[in-house]
Design a protein around this motif. Sequence first.
Motif, PDB file in Angstrom:
ATOM      1  N   ARG A   1      28.157  35.961-104.282  1.00 22.37           N
ATOM      2  CA  ARG A   1      27.581  37.218-104.793  1.00 22.37           C
ATOM      3  C   ARG A   1      26.056  37.190-104.705  1.00 22.37           C
ATOM      4  NH1 ARG A   1      31.335  36.034-108.896  1.00 22.37           N
ATOM      5  NH2 ARG A   1      29.642  35.627-110.398  1.00 22.37           N
ATOM      6  N   TYR A   2      25.484  36.038-105.033  1.00 20.39           N
ATOM      7  CA  TYR A   2      24.020  35.895-104.981  1.00 20.39           C
ATOM      8  C   TYR A   2      23.507  36.068-103.550  1.00 20.39           C
ATOM      9  CZ  TYR A   2      19.512  33.513-104.760  1.00 20.39           C
ATOM     10  OH  TYR A   2      18.190  33.201-104.525  1.00 20.39           O
ATOM     11  N   ALA A   3      24.217  35.453-102.594  1.00 20.86           N
ATOM     12  CA  ALA A   3      23.795  35.584-101.194  1.00 20.86           C
ATOM     13  C   ALA A   3      23.815  37.039-100.748  1.00 20.86           C
ATOM     14  CB  ALA A   3      24.699  34.734-100.303  1.00 20.86           C
ATOM     15  N   ARG A   4      24.819  37.783-101.176  1.00 22.10           N
ATOM     16  CA  ARG A   4      24.903  39.202-100.811  1.00 22.10           C
ATOM     17  C   ARG A   4      23.714  39.968-101.399  1.00 22.10           C
ATOM     18  NH1 ARG A   4      28.827  43.147 -99.726  1.00 22.10           N
ATOM     19  NH2 ARG A   4      27.695  45.115 -99.452  1.00 22.10           N
ATOM     20  N   LEU A   5      23.364  39.675-102.645  1.00 24.08           N
ATOM     21  CA  LEU A   5      22.231  40.357-103.268  1.00 24.08           C
ATOM     22  C   LEU A   5      20.925  40.026-102.551  1.00 24.08           C
ATOM     23  CD1 LEU A   5      23.138  39.838-107.042  1.00 24.08           C
ATOM     24  CD2 LEU A   5      23.331  41.966-105.733  1.00 24.08           C
ATOM     25  N   ARG A   6      20.747  38.770-102.214  1.00 23.10           N
ATOM     26  CA  ARG A   6      19.511  38.377-101.530  1.00 23.10           C
ATOM     27  C   ARG A   6      19.429  39.015-100.145  1.00 23.10           C
ATOM     28  NH1 ARG A   6      15.191  35.569-101.534  1.00 23.10           N
ATOM     29  NH2 ARG A   6      15.446  34.834-103.672  1.00 23.10           N
ATOM     30  N   LEU A   7      20.530  39.031 -99.408  1.00 20.51           N
ATOM     31  CA  LEU A   7      20.520  39.669 -98.096  1.00 20.51           C
ATOM     32  C   LEU A   7      20.234  41.160 -98.214  1.00 20.51           C
ATOM     33  CD1 LEU A   7      23.547  37.842 -96.429  1.00 20.51           C
ATOM     34  CD2 LEU A   7      21.125  37.600 -95.818  1.00 20.51           C
ATOM     35  N   ASP A   8      20.807  41.802 -99.223  1.00 19.03           N
ATOM     36  CA  ASP A   8      20.538  43.229 -99.428  1.00 19.03           C
ATOM     37  C   ASP A   8      19.062  43.462 -99.750  1.00 19.03           C
ATOM     38  OD1 ASP A   8      23.105  43.964 -98.884  1.00 19.03           O
ATOM     39  OD2 ASP A   8      23.722  44.213-100.974  1.00 19.03           O
ATOM     40  N   LEU A   9      18.458  42.539-100.498  1.00 17.20           N
ATOM     41  CA  LEU A   9      17.034  42.677-100.789  1.00 17.20           C
ATOM     42  C   LEU A   9      16.203  42.534 -99.519  1.00 17.20           C
ATOM     43  CD1 LEU A   9      14.748  43.056-102.784  1.00 17.20           C
ATOM     44  CD2 LEU A   9      14.847  40.609-103.297  1.00 17.20           C
ATOM     45  N   TYR A  10      16.594  41.616 -98.645  1.00 15.97           N
ATOM     46  CA  TYR A  10      15.913  41.510 -97.347  1.00 15.97           C
ATOM     47  C   TYR A  10      16.026  42.823 -96.570  1.00 15.97           C
ATOM     48  CZ  TYR A  10      15.519  36.401 -97.830  1.00 15.97           C
ATOM     49  OH  TYR A  10      15.202  35.134 -98.250  1.00 15.97           O
ATOM     50  N   ASP A  11      17.213  43.413 -96.583  1.00 17.52           N
ATOM     51  CA  ASP A  11      17.417  44.679 -95.876  1.00 17.52           C
ATOM     52  C   ASP A  11      16.549  45.785 -96.470  1.00 17.52           C
ATOM     53  OD1 ASP A  11      19.197  43.592 -94.119  1.00 17.52           O
ATOM     54  OD2 ASP A  11      20.989  44.264 -95.178  1.00 17.52           O
ATOM     55  N   LEU A  12      16.505  45.842 -97.805  1.00 14.00           N
ATOM     56  CA  LEU A  12      15.682  46.857 -98.460  1.00 14.00           C
ATOM     57  C   LEU A  12      14.216  46.677 -98.090  1.00 14.00           C
ATOM     58  CD1 LEU A  12      15.171  49.144-100.518  1.00 14.00           C
ATOM     59  CD2 LEU A  12      15.096  47.383-102.311  1.00 14.00           C
ATOM     60  N   SER A  13      13.730  45.447 -98.137  1.00 11.79           N
ATOM     61  CA  SER A  13      12.330  45.185 -97.798  1.00 11.79           C
ATOM     62  C   SER A  13      12.036  45.581 -96.359  1.00 11.79           C
ATOM     63  CB  SER A  13      12.009  43.703 -98.016  1.00 11.79           C
ATOM     64  OG  SER A  13      12.208  43.340 -99.368  1.00 11.79           O
TER      65      SER A  13
END
Length: 387
Positions: free
Chosen positions: A281-293
């Motif tokens: 779950r954490y990896a998904r959140l971090r990847l989504d944050l990369y996408d948002l940035s």
Amino acid sequence: MAQQQDWNAMSDEEFRRIFRSWIDENCPEHLKFMRNQRPVFDEVSDWYHLLSEQGWLSPVWPQEHGGMGLNPAKHIVYVEEWARAGCPRIPDHGIGLVGPLLIEFGTPEQKETFLPPILTGEHVWCQGYSEPSAGSDLASLRTSAVRDGDEFIVNGQKIWTTLAHCANWILLLVRTSKDEKVRQKGITVLLVDLTSPGVTVRPIPNLREEADFCEVFFDDVRVPAKNVVGDVDQGWPLAKAVLGHERIFLGAPSRPEYALKRLERLAEDRGAFEDKAFLQRYARLRLDLYDLSSAFERFANVLRTGGTLGPDVSVLKIFCSELYQRITEEMLVVAGEESRFYDDLPIADGHIDAMNLYLDSRAPAIFGGSNEIQRTILSKAVLGLPN
């Protein structure tokens, strides 16, 4: 004084270095990363006045009006460094909404009267748009203003008016004509003194027992006709101009970034990184944050190169606000039974404001145009779907 500098003549990197150094040295430590992300004016007044005195208060106002005159690229740097340092959000309706509106559409007398008191903090502004029956559907507003000689008489109610209880002026949308077949016509922008007879401000406590929002009632409030911005009955384009400036910054990744850092500290303290399900779950959140940035940077580059943002920028607001919610929800999962506590959770090297951030994450999906409205904009203006 900072406003005497030609900031746009230097590189973005040099401007970032100078601004970063200044805020690191001057922003009071007790104001950084405040628990209440919308403090009232009294809480940050010293910081507000210091910014004003040093010329850092109004980044996009032209220098002739006391601003820094930053181009879009420098303004993005300003916002990024402000968020990085955890500087408190100042009551900014005057700086971010009223000032730019008057600079573009106001009369010379209005500029002379209203711009200087914003810079000094004498006038603290709020924004009177939403009503009980006109939130996302703003064009259905009913607060009326009837002409009476050199004045307008205002009657009606606004709601969810941010920080109205610490403001003394309000940028008000009113209906001055009911005969128009198109609802967007017949709307006028007024500048209203909140100390006028007939004005009542009633705070609305939120889930965190803070009064960020208010109801504002107008009972036969008299407003000078010279306080009309633009033309009578033609205020809708001005109202959209006020909202337009915030489209990209509502999608800035600063809030999710801060929340993810807090999640990481809590997870380390509670041993959650030993749990493979949490890691996924954490990896998904971090990847989504990369996408948002990455998405934010793409839209920011449009501004940096002098372009104009299209309706597709609405995707940023949706992505950012919903990611912020998912991160804070995961914080409560990690906290387990402790998540029921409103107080900050103790960890080895400090405290984590888990429940506070969770509650704070509920509002961004609504304010600035709800996510449902943003999806409608995308479906119509980007995908070309029918109503």
